[in-house]
Design a protein around this motif. Sequence first.
Motif, PDB file in Angstrom:
ATOM      1  N   LYS A 186       1.641   7.106  -6.556  1.00  0.00           N
ATOM      2  CA  LYS A 186       0.622   8.131  -6.815  1.00  0.00           C
ATOM      3  C   LYS A 186       1.204   9.527  -6.615  1.00  0.00           C
ATOM      4  O   LYS A 186       0.919  10.449  -7.384  1.00  0.00           O
ATOM      5  CB  LYS A 186      -0.593   7.929  -5.908  1.00  0.00           C
ATOM      6  N   VAL A 187       2.020   9.683  -5.579  1.00  0.00           N
ATOM      7  CA  VAL A 187       2.658  10.983  -5.326  1.00  0.00           C
ATOM      8  C   VAL A 187       3.605  11.331  -6.478  1.00  0.00           C
ATOM      9  O   VAL A 187       3.611  12.467  -6.969  1.00  0.00           O
ATOM     10  CB  VAL A 187       3.400  10.989  -3.967  1.00  0.00           C
TER      11      VAL A 187
ATOM     12  N   LEU B  56       0.829  -1.212   0.000  1.00  0.00           N
ATOM     13  CA  LEU B  56       0.000   0.000   0.000  1.00  0.00           C
ATOM     14  C   LEU B  56       0.859   1.256   0.000  1.00  0.00           C
ATOM     15  O   LEU B  56       0.559   2.231  -0.696  1.00  0.00           O
ATOM     16  CB  LEU B  56      -0.949   0.000   1.204  1.00  0.00           C
ATOM     17  N   ARG B  57       1.940   1.237   0.761  1.00  0.00           N
ATOM     18  CA  ARG B  57       2.860   2.378   0.803  1.00  0.00           C
ATOM     19  C   ARG B  57       3.493   2.610  -0.578  1.00  0.00           C
ATOM     20  O   ARG B  57       3.634   3.737  -1.029  1.00  0.00           O
ATOM     21  CB  ARG B  57       3.935   2.150   1.875  1.00  0.00           C
TER      22      ARG B  57
ATOM     23  N   LEU C 134       2.152   1.841  -3.506  1.00  0.00           N
ATOM     24  CA  LEU C 134       1.124   2.437  -4.370  1.00  0.00           C
ATOM     25  C   LEU C 134       0.927   3.913  -4.069  1.00  0.00           C
ATOM     26  O   LEU C 134       0.804   4.731  -4.990  1.00  0.00           O
ATOM     27  CB  LEU C 134      -0.190   1.676  -4.238  1.00  0.00           C
ATOM     28  N   GLU C 135       0.900   4.266  -2.799  1.00  0.00           N
ATOM     29  CA  GLU C 135       0.742   5.678  -2.419  1.00  0.00           C
ATOM     30  C   GLU C 135       1.944   6.499  -2.891  1.00  0.00           C
ATOM     31  O   GLU C 135       1.781   7.623  -3.376  1.00  0.00           O
ATOM     32  CB  GLU C 135       0.547   5.823  -0.909  1.00  0.00           C
ATOM     33  N   THR C 136       3.132   5.943  -2.779  1.00  0.00           N
ATOM     34  CA  THR C 136       4.340   6.636  -3.230  1.00  0.00           C
ATOM     35  C   THR C 136       4.289   6.862  -4.742  1.00  0.00           C
ATOM     36  O   THR C 136       4.602   7.959  -5.228  1.00  0.00           O
ATOM     37  CB  THR C 136       5.602   5.840  -2.851  1.00  0.00           C
TER      38      THR C 136
END
Length: 156
Positions: free
Chosen positions: A133-134, A126-127, A129-131
């Motif tokens: 996205k950023v 999840l981290r 994927l969030e990274t």
Amino acid sequence: MEVEAPTLSFLLHEVARLLRKRFEQISRESGLTRSQWQALAYLDQNEGINQSALAELLDVEPITLSRILDKLEACELIERHLHPSDRRVRILQLTPAARLKLMQARKLGEIARREALAGLSEADGLRLLETLKVLKFNLTEACCSSVEKQKRASHG
């Protein structure tokens, strides 16, 4: 945080290339190419889009997309409709058969994602994927900002 740019770019490119390659291997028996799958997936997210806008989203030449769409239309996965006010423009719609194919693609994509994320905890996945996205947001902003600066410079 200092990250070597060539290493980051190279690694992101290689991971994306290998994900595409693995999806192609898994989906070989589906009868569709990766480009056809990609066109269907983008069309699913942008139903009613016209051909030139879809070509831009896919980052392909309009003639290349036209050939992909010809094959998808022959397989009865998409329909092209005339735009109500501009007969030169074709509006794209998925057929019910395409929706079934997309369900299949999601399952195949999940296999490739599971393989890619093997060994990572759920939290790390999840981290990641969030990274990503950023990174996408930052680069989108930088690209848009650059285009705006060029427009202002050329218009005085």
